[in-house]
Structures are given as structure tokens and as C-alpha cells.
Design a protein around this motif. Structure first.
Motif, PDB file in Angstrom:
ATOM      1  N   CYS A  23       0.811  -1.214   0.000  1.00  0.00           N
ATOM      2  CA  CYS A  23       0.000   0.000   0.000  1.00  0.00           C
ATOM      3  C   CYS A  23       0.843   1.263   0.000  1.00  0.00           C
ATOM      4  O   CYS A  23       0.340   2.341  -0.294  1.00  0.00           O
ATOM      5  CB  CYS A  23      -0.947   0.004   1.203  1.00  0.00           C
ATOM      6  N   TYR A  24       2.139   1.145   0.314  1.00  0.00           N
ATOM      7  CA  TYR A  24       2.994   2.328   0.334  1.00  0.00           C
ATOM      8  C   TYR A  24       3.145   2.943  -1.055  1.00  0.00           C
ATOM      9  O   TYR A  24       3.600   4.071  -1.194  1.00  0.00           O
ATOM     10  CB  TYR A  24       4.378   1.986   0.891  1.00  0.00           C
ATOM     11  N   ILE A  25       2.792   2.187  -2.104  1.00  0.00           N
ATOM     12  CA  ILE A  25       2.931   2.743  -3.449  1.00  0.00           C
ATOM     13  C   ILE A  25       1.923   3.853  -3.704  1.00  0.00           C
ATOM     14  O   ILE A  25       2.032   4.566  -4.701  1.00  0.00           O
ATOM     15  CB  ILE A  25       2.785   1.648  -4.530  1.00  0.00           C
ATOM     16  N   TYR A  26       0.951   4.014  -2.818  1.00  0.00           N
ATOM     17  CA  TYR A  26      -0.046   5.075  -2.970  1.00  0.00           C
ATOM     18  C   TYR A  26       0.314   6.322  -2.166  1.00  0.00           C
ATOM     19  O   TYR A  26      -0.342   7.354  -2.299  1.00  0.00           O
ATOM     20  CB  TYR A  26      -1.432   4.582  -2.534  1.00  0.00           C
ATOM     21  N   ASN A  27       1.330   6.222  -1.326  1.00  0.00           N
ATOM     22  CA  ASN A  27       1.664   7.337  -0.433  1.00  0.00           C
ATOM     23  C   ASN A  27       2.312   8.489  -1.193  1.00  0.00           C
ATOM     24  O   ASN A  27       3.072   8.273  -2.140  1.00  0.00           O
ATOM     25  CB  ASN A  27       2.604   6.870   0.682  1.00  0.00           C
ATOM     26  N   LYS A  28       2.032   9.694  -0.729  1.00  0.00           N
ATOM     27  CA  LYS A  28       2.706  10.872  -1.257  1.00  0.00           C
ATOM     28  C   LYS A  28       4.075  11.019  -0.602  1.00  0.00           C
ATOM     29  O   LYS A  28       4.303  10.540   0.506  1.00  0.00           O
ATOM     30  CB  LYS A  28       1.877  12.138  -0.992  1.00  0.00           C
ATOM     31  N   PHE A  29       4.965  11.711  -1.318  1.00  0.00           N
ATOM     32  CA  PHE A  29       6.309  11.928  -0.786  1.00  0.00           C
ATOM     33  C   PHE A  29       6.237  12.811   0.455  1.00  0.00           C
ATOM     34  O   PHE A  29       5.558  13.834   0.467  1.00  0.00           O
ATOM     35  CB  PHE A  29       7.195  12.586  -1.841  1.00  0.00           C
ATOM     36  N   ASP A  30       6.946  12.410   1.503  1.00  0.00           N
ATOM     37  CA  ASP A  30       7.002  13.156   2.757  1.00  0.00           C
ATOM     38  C   ASP A  30       8.441  13.136   3.247  1.00  0.00           C
ATOM     39  O   ASP A  30       8.967  12.089   3.625  1.00  0.00           O
ATOM     40  CB  ASP A  30       6.075  12.525   3.790  1.00  0.00           C
TER      41      ASP A  30
END
Length: 467
Positions: A23-30
Motif C-alpha cells: 500500500c505504500y505505493i499510494y503514499n505521497k512523498f514526505d
């Protein structure tokens, strides 16, 4: 149609559950999640959430800092004409187009592909067939392939804008530096010409003294050698001035020429300069922001590499008009509709996908290291600029006193020489010392001015366009 939808949504649900592990492939860059144990990055993340103090040097418009109307006109001229800035603006347009293209990837593709054919078998009459289909194809972005491509394109677009601002800031600083360098050279040339005239009179004075028996031939030849030396140095200064003028012409993107720049102008110290510069002001630098965007681009490239491990689902539909239905030719033609769904899952490309993921991870780490270095270099730029300002300010005080002392020395030595109590060598030493001190004072003022310009640029000054 109902069965088709059921099949599609069952496949979507199955592979959606499979993708939960990634699911991390959906995260925005932070950036806060990239810091690890790096204290510098933690400090930056904390500062990036804050707003720079109102009136901080880096937030001032270049018109506020460079108030000299002649310089302001040249800066605007350079911004209008400079090729590097024009190319940077074009890069922004390219990145913007790429970003729009990535966003449009969410939409289905539509194609109209009419075709026709004629066939004859065993000398029979020609049979004519034709088809006018409208084809729609839509990739369902369940696993974030299009999403990460879009986000990466958006980060690239923001980075190109930061780069444009960095180029803009560099051009402003370069024009200001060259302007004040030319002004200092003009002042040194004026001083040298003035000194040449004085020393030419000294030669004549020495000749008169020799005829009067008050000095000898050695004093005359020394005065002549001194005059020739200062005259020769004038040529070197004029060569340097011509080179500076050519550089200035290139900055303005115009043919080499002499520019109207007054001698001895100085840049006033902006009130915004203070002893310490907080991290929040470093975060305002366009090159620092661009380096952070570069990390984001690498982050989304890594996510795209992860998404390649998951299957792709494509829905397609054909709607059209044809006279060929199955193996039967109908005249007149009739409408037809076709619906399909396809799923493409990687099987034997896993090794390539693993290699690609490893490569993008390494590149992301490289970009993070580059960002850290850019941040440290920014801090070093600020520190060096502030040191230049402070030390040259102190130096200018000592040089002013030195000029005053040598000025008095020349006056006293002239009087002593007139009454025969001093040699020409003492007079020559005093005059040379005064010239050197005055030249050093001009160079010191230029160095302090360049320190202010460098500090303003090192804080991102001039990069942001105020509408």
C-alpha cells in the motif's frame, strides 16, 4: 454486460486485496519520513513548515535591495534578454506539458479506425466488406502506476520552476557583481589618472630642483621611473575594464560595448542583514527546494518500480458499423458492440523488475545525499557571505585610517623635502603608500558589496517573481 462488469470487479477486488501488502505505493512523498537519524534533515523538515520572518533578506524583491536606478535598469534588461533564463522558462513549459500528459493518462483512449476490403474467390464477383469501429480503451489504475507517474511529473514541474528561480537569482547577482566591479575599476582608473598627473608634475619639479642644484640626477630618474610605472599600470586596468564590459554585455545578451556605469558607486547595507540566519531562510533557496523535489521524483520512480510487480487491468469497448457479422455479409450494414477486459500480470520479467527496483532505490538514496549536500553548501554560502561582509567592514575602517595616515605623510614629506630635510626616496615611499592604500580601500568596498550580493543570492533573493 452485467456478467462483464461482475468479472471485472471480481478481478479488481482480488488484486486489490493482493496489493494491500504494497500500500505504500499510494503514499505521497514526505521528507519527514526520509530523515532517519540525520539531524540536519530533521532540522530542515521542522524549518520547512515555518514561514520566513517578514522582511528577511531572502524574501525582499531585488528592486528593494538594488535601489540604484541605473543598475535596476540593467538587471531588468538582463532578465528580459538572457538566454539561460529563456531556456529555463522553456524547461518549465516542457515539464508542464509532461505533467498534463501524465494527468491525461487517467482518461480512456479513443480511436476511430475505419477499414474496408474486397475479395474474390474462384473468379467470383468481388465481395466488399467494411467496418467503421470506434475503439475505447481504459487502464484501471488499481496499483498506482499512473498515479506515481503523475505525481513524479508534478514534482518535476515544480523542480523546473525552482530551477528557473535559481537561474533568475544567479543572473541578478551576476549583473550586480559585474556592475559594481566595473564601477570599482572606473574608480581605480580615475585614481590612477589623477596620480599619474601628480607624478608627472613631480618629474618636472625634480628637473627644476636639479637645475637649481637642490637635488641630483638620481632623483630625476627615480621620479621618471615612478611615473612610467604608474602609467603602465593604467593599461592593465583598462584591459580589465574592457573584459568586464564584455562580460556585462554577455549578461545582457547584447553585442560587446561600453556601458554607462558611474565610478565609485556602493551598495548600501540592507537592514534585513543580521548576525544569524535560521534554517527556515535556507529552505527559501530555489536550489534547495529543487534538490528536495528531485528526491520526490526519485521516490515516485521507486514507487513506479514497485507497481511493476502487480498486474495491469485494461477495459476496452468497440462500437461501430459493419456489413460483416461473423462469416455472413449483410447489406445493408448493421451496428455492432464488443466489450472486453484484459489482465496482464508479470511472470518471467520478475528479475528485471527486481533489478529496476534496486536501481531506483539506489538513485533515491543518491538524491537524498545530494539534497543533504546542497543544504550544507547553502549554509556554507551564507556563512562565507556574512564573513565577507563583516570582515571587510572592519577592514574598511582600518584602510580609511591608513589612507588618512599616508595622506598626512605625503603632506609632511613634501614640506620636509622642500626644506631639504627629507630625501626623494622618502617622498616616493609616501606617495606610493597613499596610492596603494586608496586602491586597497576601493577593492575592500567592492569585496563588502560583493558579500552583500552573495548573501542575498545565497538566501534565494531575487528568485521569486512578485506579481
Amino acid at each position: 454486460m452485467k456478467h462483464f462488469k461482475s468479472i471485472v470487479w471480481c478481478a479488481v477486488a482480488f488484486f486489490g486485496v493482493t496489493a494491500l501488502n504494497g500500500c505504500y505505493i499510494y503514499n505521497k512523498f514526505d521528507m519527514s519520513k526520509q530523515t532517519g537519524d540525520n539531524e540536519l534533515l530533521k532540522e530542515y523538515v521542522k524549518a520547512a513548515d515555518q514561514t520566513a520572518t517578514e522582511g528577511a533578506l531572502g524574501t525582499l524583491t531585488w528592486q528593494t535591495v538594488y535601489t540604484d536606478p541605473i543598475l535596476a535598469g540593467y538587471i531588468q534588461r538582463a532578465l528580459d534578454n538572457n538566454t539561460d533564463l529563456a531556456n529555463a522558462r522553456l524547461n518549465v513549459e516542457v515539464a508542464h506539458a509532461n505533467m498534463n500528459g501524465a494527468r491525461m493518462s487517467y482518461l480512456p483512449s479513443v480511436a476511430l479506425t475505419p477499414n474496408g476490403a474486397m475479395a474474390s474467390y474462384a473468379h467470383s464477383d468481388f465481395t466488399k466488406t467494411y467496418q467503421i469501429p470506434l475503439t475505447l480503451s481504459w487502464e484501471v489504475d488499481i496499483f498506482g502506476k499512473i498515479l506515481n507517474a503523475k505525481r513524479g511529473a508534478e514534482a518535476s514541474y515544480a523542480m523546473s520552476k525552482d530551477y528557473e528561480q535559481a537561474v533568475r537569482s544567479q543572473i541578478i547577482a551576476a549583473v550586480a557583481n559585474c556592475y559594481y566591479a566595473i564601477s570599482a575599476l572606473e574608480a581605480q582608473i580615475d585614481l590612477t589618472k589623477e596620480t599619474t598627473q601628480i607624478w608627472a608634475k613631480n618629474v618636472q619639479t625634480m628637473k627644476d630642483y636639479k637645475e637649481a642644484g637642490r637635488t641630483n640626477e638620481a632623483a630625476v630618474t627615480q621620479s621618471e621611473a615612478n611615473y612610467y610605472s604608474i602609467s603602465a599600470s593604467l593599461a592593465d586596468l583598462q584591459i580589465s575594464l574592457n573584459e568586464a564590459m564584455n562580460t556585462f554585455s554577455l549578461l545582457l545578451n547584447e553585442m560587446p560595448q561600453s556601458w554607462n556605469i558611474p565610478a565609485g558607486v556602493a551598495l548600501e547595507m540592507p537592514e534585513a542583514i543580521r548576525e544569524g540566519v535560521p534554517m527556515v531562510e535556507l529552505a527559501n533557496r530555489p536550489d534547495v527546494r529543487a534538490a528536495e523535489r528531485n528526491v520526490a521524483v526519485a521516490y515516485y520512480a521507486t514507487n513506479s518500480a514497485r507497481a511493476a510487480f502487480y498486474p495491469g487491468i485494461t477495459l476496452s469497448a468497440n462500437l461501430g458499423f459493419t456489413n460483416l457479422l461473423g462469416s455472413v455479409i449483410h447489406n445493408p450494414a448493421q451496428w455492432f458492440t464488443q466489450l472486453a477486459g484484459s489482465l496482464t500480470a508479470p511472470l518471467f520479467s520478475r528479475g528485471q523488475n527486481i533489478a529496476r527496483l534496486q536501481a531506483t532505490k539506489a538513485q533515491q538514496e543518491q538524491m537524498l545525499n545530494t539534497f543533504c549536500y546542497t543544504l550544507m553548501a547553502a549554509a556554507a554560502d551564507v556563512n562565507e557571505a556574512m564573513t565577507m561582509i563583516e570582515r571587510n567592514r572592519e577592514k574598511s575602517i582600518w584602510l580609511a585610517q591608513q589612507v588618512s595616515a599616508w595622506d598626512k605623510s605625503v603632506e609632511y614629506t613634501n614640506e620636509l623635502f622642500y626644506f631639504g630635510s627629507a630625501t626623494y626616496l622618502e617622498l616616493l615611499t609616501a606617495q606610493s603608500g597613499l596610492l596603494t592604500a586608496r586602491m586597497s580601500a576601493i577593492s575592500c568596498d567592492l569585496a563588502r558589496t560583493q558579500g552583500i550580493i552573495r548573501l542575498y543570492q545565497s538566501l534565494g533573493g531575487g528568485g521569486i517573481i512578485i506579481e
